[in-house]
Design a protein around this motif. Structure first.
Motif, PDB file in Angstrom:
ATOM      1  N   THR A 288       0.837  -1.190   0.000  1.00  0.00           N
ATOM      2  CA  THR A 288       0.000   0.000   0.000  1.00  0.00           C
ATOM      3  C   THR A 288       0.873   1.242   0.000  1.00  0.00           C
ATOM      4  O   THR A 288       1.886   1.295   0.710  1.00  0.00           O
ATOM      5  N   ILE A 289       0.480   2.228  -0.806  1.00  0.00           N
ATOM      6  CA  ILE A 289       1.200   3.502  -0.817  1.00  0.00           C
ATOM      7  C   ILE A 289       0.956   4.220   0.509  1.00  0.00           C
ATOM      8  O   ILE A 289      -0.183   4.467   0.896  1.00  0.00           O
ATOM      9  N   VAL A 290       2.045   4.544   1.212  1.00  0.00           N
ATOM     10  CA  VAL A 290       1.929   5.227   2.498  1.00  0.00           C
ATOM     11  C   VAL A 290       2.613   6.587   2.490  1.00  0.00           C
ATOM     12  O   VAL A 290       2.554   7.316   3.480  1.00  0.00           O
ATOM     13  N   TYR A 296       2.957  13.953  -8.435  1.00  0.00           N
ATOM     14  CA  TYR A 296       2.098  13.023  -9.166  1.00  0.00           C
ATOM     15  C   TYR A 296       0.851  12.680  -8.359  1.00  0.00           C
ATOM     16  O   TYR A 296       0.933  12.405  -7.150  1.00  0.00           O
ATOM     17  N   ASP A 297      -0.281  12.679  -9.040  1.00  0.00           N
ATOM     18  CA  ASP A 297      -1.518  12.200  -8.444  1.00  0.00           C
ATOM     19  C   ASP A 297      -1.546  10.681  -8.627  1.00  0.00           C
ATOM     20  O   ASP A 297      -1.858  10.171  -9.704  1.00  0.00           O
ATOM     21  N   ILE A 298      -1.174   9.932  -7.559  1.00  0.00           N
ATOM     22  CA  ILE A 298      -1.019   8.478  -7.652  1.00  0.00           C
ATOM     23  C   ILE A 298      -2.349   7.775  -7.907  1.00  0.00           C
ATOM     24  O   ILE A 298      -2.383   6.628  -8.347  1.00  0.00           O
ATOM     25  N   SER A 299      -3.464   8.460  -7.656  1.00  0.00           N
ATOM     26  CA  SER A 299      -4.755   7.834  -7.908  1.00  0.00           C
ATOM     27  C   SER A 299      -5.040   7.698  -9.404  1.00  0.00           C
ATOM     28  O   SER A 299      -5.933   6.948  -9.802  1.00  0.00           O
ATOM     29  N   GLY A 375      -4.843   0.288  -2.466  1.00  0.00           N
ATOM     30  CA  GLY A 375      -5.092   1.381  -1.547  1.00  0.00           C
ATOM     31  C   GLY A 375      -4.420   2.673  -1.929  1.00  0.00           C
ATOM     32  O   GLY A 375      -4.090   3.480  -1.063  1.00  0.00           O
ATOM     33  N   SER A 376      -4.213   2.898  -3.222  1.00  0.00           N
ATOM     34  CA  SER A 376      -3.520   4.118  -3.648  1.00  0.00           C
ATOM     35  C   SER A 376      -4.456   5.322  -3.710  1.00  0.00           C
ATOM     36  O   SER A 376      -4.001   6.456  -3.862  1.00  0.00           O
TER      37      SER A 376
END
Length: 392
Positions: A288-290, A296-299, A375-376
């Motif tokens: 999960t990206i924490v 950058y918009d990781i979504s 969960g990004s």
């Protein structure tokens, strides 16, 4: 007649009941940790840390003992480990009790000399616990670790045990070491510990601290080298021991993205065609990206793919750093390539077994990493950036 039988039974119980050969707890000295070192003359130096009972009878003391020290260290020298233990017993007014020992420290100098004679102590004595953790002391003697104090625990060895359990991927016990040493196609490893003095610490502390400091690599029961913390992370991936980890990668804009890995798997493929051995290690992981300190918009799927590739490159570099040192410098198969070959191709393994370390050192090893990120959506762009600064 019945009365006579009852009287005889009661008379017999007077002699047969009770623990006439028992050892009282007040007659025991509880060893919490042990250290094996070598002297300048090449003899064995055995040291043990012994807990001091409090006035209430509790091992290690309680909160009402003020500044009283909770342990002391005994040391003795012998031509082998067994003789050193006998010399220790002569120095103690109580019988040395090893069942509470949680950690064994091995001085680096002794490790490089070889620990086969030391291990013999634990092979034949049923009182020795095989679930005792093992650690190599980097650049020093194990006795120095036993003498150090630790603020969180009454007895320092409890702190070291909890540190090892917390890093369960590399927590190596005597049992683990024996199994790896006697197994097929794998060279054993042990965790490394180092005392960080107040003078040498990067961050000043009011006490001397202990810290885990990498991996000790053994070959033919001799310490041949060590992996640092960065290389240890790569080794855990390569050896299939990675359980949880944190991976950070730099993105093209210079920002950092962090992944908390919660699952990792490893598989090994071998190609025995031709004279040169070819090995491929395939690594998969999920996390999960924490952290996202980039623009950058990781979504956004395209940006998530950029982050994923950057993280995969970081893992690949870590694994290659560990394998290069193990394969080329130490010529030790600690990641277990030979073990995988033994399980899947036992016939081919029998042909390679006698010359495995040379063939392994000359083999071509490919590394393939595939990460899955979940969960990004909660790790979009940093909230302090405005819309124009965000890369979508």
């Amino acid at each position: 007649m019945t009365l006579l039988r009852c009287a005889f039974a009661i008379f017999a119980l007077l002699f047969l009941s009770g623990c006439w050969d028992r050892t009282e707890i007040n007659d025991l000295a509880f060893i919490t940790g042990a250290a094996f070192d070598k002297t300048k003359e090449g003899a064995y130096l055995l040291s043990v840390q012994i807990a001091i009972p409090s006035a209430s009878g509790e091992i290690g003391g309680g909160g009402g003992d003020g500044g009283q020290k909770k342990f002391f260290v005994l040391s003795a020298v012998g031509k082998d480990a067994n003789e050193a233990f006998l010399m220790l017993q002569k120095k103690s007014s109580r019988k040395l009790f090893t069942a509470h020992r949680s950690v064994i420290f091995i001085g680096e100098a002794l490790g490089r000399q070889g620990i086969d004679n030391m291990l013999d102590v634990f092979t034949h004595d049923p009182r020795q616990r095989l679930r005792t953790y093992m650690l190599v002391v980097k650049g020093g003697q194990g006795r120095d670790i036993l003498r150090s104090s630790y603020p969180f625990e009454q007895v320092p060895m409890e702190a070291v045990k909890e540190m090892e359990i917390g890093r369960s991927e590399l927590a190596v016990t005597l049992r683990d070491f024996f199994m790896a040493s006697s197994g097929q196609g794998v060279d054993p490893v042990i965790g490394v510990i180092e005392a960080e003095s107040r003078e040498k610490a990067e961050v000043r502390s009011d006490t001397e601290m202990l810290g885990l400091a990498g991996t000790a690599v053994f070959k033919d029961l001799k310490l041949v080298g060590m992996l640092d913390g960065y290389e240890t992370d790569g080794f855990l991936w390569a050896a299939g021991r990675m359980k949880q980890n944190r991976v950070n990668a730099q993105l093209p804009d210079g920002g950092i993205v962090g992944l908390a890995v919660n699952r990792a798997e490893r598989s090994i493929v071998s190609d025995l065609a031709g004279d040169r051995l070819r090995l491929k290690i395939a690594l998969t992981g999920e996390g999960t990206i924490v952290e996202n300190n980039s623009r950058y918009d990781i979504s956004v799927p395209e940006n998530l793919a950029i982050a994923r590739r950057a993280l995969e490159k970081v893992v690949e570099r870590q694994v290659r750093a560990a394998l290069t040192k193990l394969q080329k410098q130490y010529r030790a198969d600690s990641a277990g390539f030979g073990s995988a070959l033994y399980r899947r191709h036992p016939k081919e393994w029998r042909a390679l077994q006698g010359d495995w370390h040379r063939r392994y050192a000359e083999a071509d090893i490919a590394v393939d990493v595939e990460l899955k990120i979940g969960g990004s959506g909660m790790a979009g762009p940093p909230l302090q950036l405005n819309d124009k600064e965000i890369i979508e």
